[in-house]
Design a protein around this motif. Structure first.
Motif, PDB file in Angstrom:
ATOM      1  N   ASP A   1      -7.436  11.186  -0.013  1.00 29.15           N
ATOM      2  CA  ASP A   1      -7.897  10.511  -1.238  1.00 29.15           C
ATOM      3  C   ASP A   1      -6.787   9.706  -1.908  1.00 29.15           C
ATOM      4  N   SER A   2      -5.564  10.146  -1.787  1.00 31.75           N
ATOM      5  CA  SER A   2      -4.444   9.402  -2.366  1.00 31.75           C
ATOM      6  C   SER A   2      -4.254   8.062  -1.657  1.00 31.75           C
ATOM      7  N   TRP A   3      -4.440   8.054  -0.342  1.00 34.68           N
ATOM      8  CA  TRP A   3      -4.375   6.809   0.419  1.00 34.68           C
ATOM      9  C   TRP A   3      -5.480   5.849  -0.028  1.00 34.68           C
ATOM     10  N   ILE A   4      -6.680   6.382  -0.189  1.00 31.88           N
ATOM     11  CA  ILE A   4      -7.820   5.562  -0.614  1.00 31.88           C
ATOM     12  C   ILE A   4      -7.544   4.968  -1.988  1.00 31.88           C
ATOM     13  N   ALA A  17     -11.270   0.453   8.305  1.00 30.37           N
ATOM     14  CA  ALA A  17     -10.151   0.363   9.247  1.00 30.37           C
ATOM     15  C   ALA A  17      -9.218   1.561   9.091  1.00 30.37           C
ATOM     16  N   PHE A  18      -8.931   1.937   7.862  1.00 29.48           N
ATOM     17  CA  PHE A  18      -8.059   3.079   7.601  1.00 29.48           C
ATOM     18  C   PHE A  18      -8.673   4.363   8.154  1.00 29.48           C
ATOM     19  N   VAL A  32       0.846  -1.204   0.000  1.00 22.00           N
ATOM     20  CA  VAL A  32       0.000   0.000   0.000  1.00 22.00           C
ATOM     21  C   VAL A  32       0.877   1.249   0.000  1.00 22.00           C
ATOM     22  N   LEU A  33       1.901   1.262   0.857  1.00 21.65           N
ATOM     23  CA  LEU A  33       2.810   2.422   0.884  1.00 21.65           C
ATOM     24  C   LEU A  33       3.515   2.613  -0.453  1.00 21.65           C
ATOM     25  N   GLY A  34       3.980   1.522  -1.044  1.00 22.46           N
ATOM     26  CA  GLY A  34       4.653   1.622  -2.342  1.00 22.46           C
ATOM     27  C   GLY A  34       3.752   2.214  -3.405  1.00 22.46           C
ATOM     28  N   SER A  35       2.513   1.754  -3.465  1.00 21.25           N
ATOM     29  CA  SER A  35       1.548   2.284  -4.429  1.00 21.25           C
ATOM     30  C   SER A  35       1.271   3.760  -4.171  1.00 21.25           C
ATOM     31  N   LEU A  36       1.035   4.095  -2.916  1.00 20.42           N
ATOM     32  CA  LEU A  36       0.757   5.477  -2.533  1.00 20.42           C
ATOM     33  C   LEU A  36       1.890   6.411  -2.953  1.00 20.42           C
ATOM     34  N   LEU A  37       3.100   6.049  -2.579  1.00 19.86           N
ATOM     35  CA  LEU A  37       4.249   6.934  -2.806  1.00 19.86           C
ATOM     36  C   LEU A  37       4.627   7.022  -4.279  1.00 19.86           C
ATOM     37  N   SER A  91      -1.014   7.981   8.275  1.00 17.43           N
ATOM     38  CA  SER A  91      -1.450   8.976   7.285  1.00 17.43           C
ATOM     39  C   SER A  91      -1.449  10.394   7.839  1.00 17.43           C
ATOM     40  N   ARG A  92      -1.509  10.537   9.147  1.00 16.44           N
ATOM     41  CA  ARG A  92      -1.496  11.866   9.765  1.00 16.44           C
ATOM     42  C   ARG A  92      -0.151  12.573   9.616  1.00 16.44           C
TER      43      ARG A  92
END
Length: 194
Positions: A162-165, A183-184, A22-27, A154-155
């Motif tokens: 929205d980028s996290w979603i 959960a997120f 998830v972090l890899g996709s987000l970043l 995320s804070r």
């Protein structure tokens, strides 16, 4: 921008690898150069799993050196303590307040360390502790506790909600997506003891 380093530590089966995806996709979607390295130590038997996530304008190595992590995420308390020397001065630690007994403790040859949170406070004053498993249990599935912790993370990264979603839509199978999104969201607003 300098490189930012996030170390995710836990034991086998806690979701460290999904968290890294998830972090890899987000970043990547945020146009950062991203490097991820996963280290599995007897993960199938409850051993350590450590994931290095590094991002910035240009990242040359996926490996975080001791004293180099901006953020340490501990999915289990003892693992957070074990890897706390990787945190840089002024870094943050997010800890799931959970104990998973390793085999030497189960067999009676060793004892689980006591007073872990206070010992971690000796090396980090920017500490966030929560019982993410209990939060996830209220949603009906304790396995999403790692996504609760991503909500807490995320804070601190300065990336839009929205980028996290969007990153979760890309990395989490559809049949589990709604539960993980809940959960997120809970993690992004829940109170954490410092």
């Amino acid at each position: 921008m300098d490189t930012t380093s996030i170390l995710v530590v836990g034991v086998g089966g806690q979701g460290t690898l999904l968290t890294a995806r998830v972090l890899g996709s987000l970043l990547t979607n945020e146009n950062y150069d991203v490097k991820i390295s996963e280290i599995h130590g007897m993960a199938q038997r409850g051993g350590s799993v450590v994931t290095h996530v590094r991002y910035g304008k240009k990242v040359h190595s996926p490996i975080i050196e001791p004293g180099g992590a901006d953020i340490l995420i501990g999915f289990e308390k003892m693992e957070a303590l074990r890897w706390s020397h990787y945190l840089k001065p002024g870094g943050k630690i997010i800890i799931n307040d959970q104990e998973i007994l390793p085999m030497p403790v189960i067999s009676g040859s060793e004892e689980y360390p006591g007073d872990i949170i206070n010992r971690i406070k000796e090396v980090c004053s920017d500490l966030y502790v929560l019982d993410a498993v209990s939060v996830a249990e209220k949603l009906g599935n304790t396995k999403v506790f790692n996504i609760v912790i991503l909500g807490v993370l995320s804070r601190f990264l300065g990336i839009e909600f929205d980028s996290w979603i969007n990153a979760m839509h890309k990395t989490i199978p559809q049949r589990f997506l709604d539960l993980n999104l809940k959960a997120f969201e809970l993690g992004s607003i829940i109170s954490c003891d410092a």
